[in-house]
Design a protein around this motif. Structure first.
Motif, mmCIF file in Angstrom:
data_model
loop_
_atom_site.group_PDB
_atom_site.id
_atom_site.type_symbol
_atom_site.label_atom_id
_atom_site.label_comp_id
_atom_site.label_asym_id
_atom_site.label_seq_id
_atom_site.Cartn_x
_atom_site.Cartn_y
_atom_site.Cartn_z
ATOM 1 N N ALA A 95 34.079 38.938 38.746
ATOM 2 C CA ALA A 95 35.046 39.302 38.162
ATOM 3 C C ALA A 95 36.397 39.542 38.655
ATOM 4 N N THR A 96 36.342 39.514 40.065
ATOM 5 C CA THR A 96 37.489 39.857 40.849
ATOM 6 C C THR A 96 37.975 38.371 41.653
ATOM 7 N N LYS A 97 36.772 37.640 41.979
ATOM 8 C CA LYS A 97 37.012 36.267 42.781
ATOM 9 C C LYS A 97 37.108 35.121 41.890
ATOM 10 N N TYR A 98 36.337 35.232 40.802
ATOM 11 C CA TYR A 98 36.043 33.709 40.239
ATOM 12 C C TYR A 98 36.339 33.907 38.656
ATOM 13 N N ALA A 99 37.410 34.739 38.259
ATOM 14 C CA ALA A 99 37.742 34.697 37.153
ATOM 15 C C ALA A 99 37.866 33.374 36.241
#
Length: 388
Positions: A95-99
């Motif tokens: 969720a935070t790095k591979y949106a």
């Protein structure tokens, strides 16, 4: 005060305005296109990370896709879920790095599952730091989206490298002790092969060990294999002319001849690679082929741990490692590379293209269609060695 959702919505609006302003500029240069691409990626991340609304919907769709994956249990024959639940740490990382990746694959279960597995296998930051220190190099993240433990790297001298971190596949069905033993054997093979690097068409590999302090529950010891970074693999390369195929097959055949007779230990009468295929044969800038990846390699006549089943007919299979299997798989590689459209190999070599397991009948038929010359000669040689 803005709530988190309002703040993110404001950020999204700002990014959208920047994109529109860039698209309105004339002329549209390559530099502007690159800026737009970067901003669109940022926008996708913001949308997927939004605590309520669209971002949560994207994340939920992704999780649903992964949880929908099933496999057939070999004992009961029933279709069972591949994942009963998802690792919270992995989901948060996604969720935070591979949106932007979530946005693309959230509705395609197979691709979503591959992405989840890749992030699940990523080495932890402490692992990366310790390995960089031990091997005196910089790790630059996964080399591809297929394997998280195979990473690109640069050496202190500027060389382009790739690193394979030997981790236990969490989805492998084999007992943990067997998997650990095989990882140690892979490292031992690579270490012992170093003395033959200049003589063989085998990927030269340096082996590094890292011990974790405080006996981490994730890994107490870690082994990494450092190799040159090649231009491509045979499977990822464009179609070759016949002569480079012949030379490449000869190089790999020479490497197999050595392995099949190599007594790495007293009482071991040779090794069987067990996983000869295009993605395990690396190609350098001059077009030379090098055999790599010894993760499935076993002593002759020992129990098979893993192999690529699609490249070996069901009727020929054995629970013991046989030299003939290596030759057969190299034969299949040669036939695939001789095709005009090698991506359609399963249509030519499999009785059922959907199952994708080669058949003797199709292999022989395609081999017999080859015209005379050096390519036909090397294919005939491989058929003889494979006892086809």
């Amino acid at each position: 005060f803005f709530c988190d959702g309002c703040f993110m919505a404001t950020q999204q609006q700002q990014v959208r305005q920047q994109i529109l302003a860039l698209l309105a500029q004339e002329p549209q240069t390559d530099a502007i296109s690159r800026q737009v691409n970067f901003l669109e990626r940022d926008l996708a991340r913001l949308e997927a990370s939004q605590p309520t609304g669209g971002g949560q919907d994207v994340l939920q769709e992704f999780c649903n896709s992964v949880l929908s994956l099933k496999y057939t249990d070999r004992y009961s024959g029933k279709s069972v879920p591949l994942y009963k639940s998802l690792d919270e740490r992995v989901v948060n990382t996604l969720a935070t790095k591979y949106a932007s990746e979530l946005m693309v694959c959230r509705k395609v279960p197979k691709i979503a599952g591959d992405l989840y597995k890749m992030i699940k296998e990523l080495p932890k930051t402490s692992t990366v730091f310790q390995f960089e220190t031990a091997a005196n190099l910089k790790l630059n993240g996964p080399l591809s989206s297929k394997k998280a433990n195979i990473m690109s790297a640069t050496g202190v001298d500027g060389r382009m490298l790739m690193v394979k971190i030997l981790l236990i596949d969490p989805d492998c069905q084999l007992p943990v002790d067997i998997r650990k033993t095989q990882l140690k054997f892979e490292a031992e093979i690579c270490k012992e092969l170093q003395m033959f690097n200049s003589q063989l068409s085998i990927v030269p590999t340096e082996v590094y060990h890292v011990s974790h302090p405080h006996h981490s529950t994730y890994h107490t010891d870690l082994t990494g294999l450092v190799m040159p970074r090649y231009v491509s693999t045979v499977s990822d390369s464009p179609s070759f002319f016949p002569l480079p195929i012949v030379k490449g097959l000869e190089r790999v055949a020479s490497a197999l001849d050595f392995l099949h007779q190599w007594q790495i230990h007293e009482g071991v009468e040779g090794l069987v690679h067990m996983d000869v295929k295009g993605c395990n044969i690396f190609v350098d800038v001059s077009g030379a082929w090098f055999l790599g990846d010894f993760g499935s390699t076993r002593p002759v006549d020992s129990h098979v741990v893993s192999t690529t089943e699609s490249f070996y007919p069901v009727a020929r299979r054995s629970e013991f490692a046989k030299r003939e299997q290596d030759w057969y798989m190299l034969l299949v590689v040669g036939l695939i590379e001789s095709m005009n459209s090698k991506d359609e190999w399963h249509d030519h070599l499999c009785d059922d293209p959907d199952v994708r397991i080669v058949s003797d009948k199709k292999v022989q038929a395609l081999a017999n269609k080859l015209m005379g010359g050096e390519l036909r000669a090397i294919i005939s040689y491989l058929m003889l060695k494979a006892e086809v």
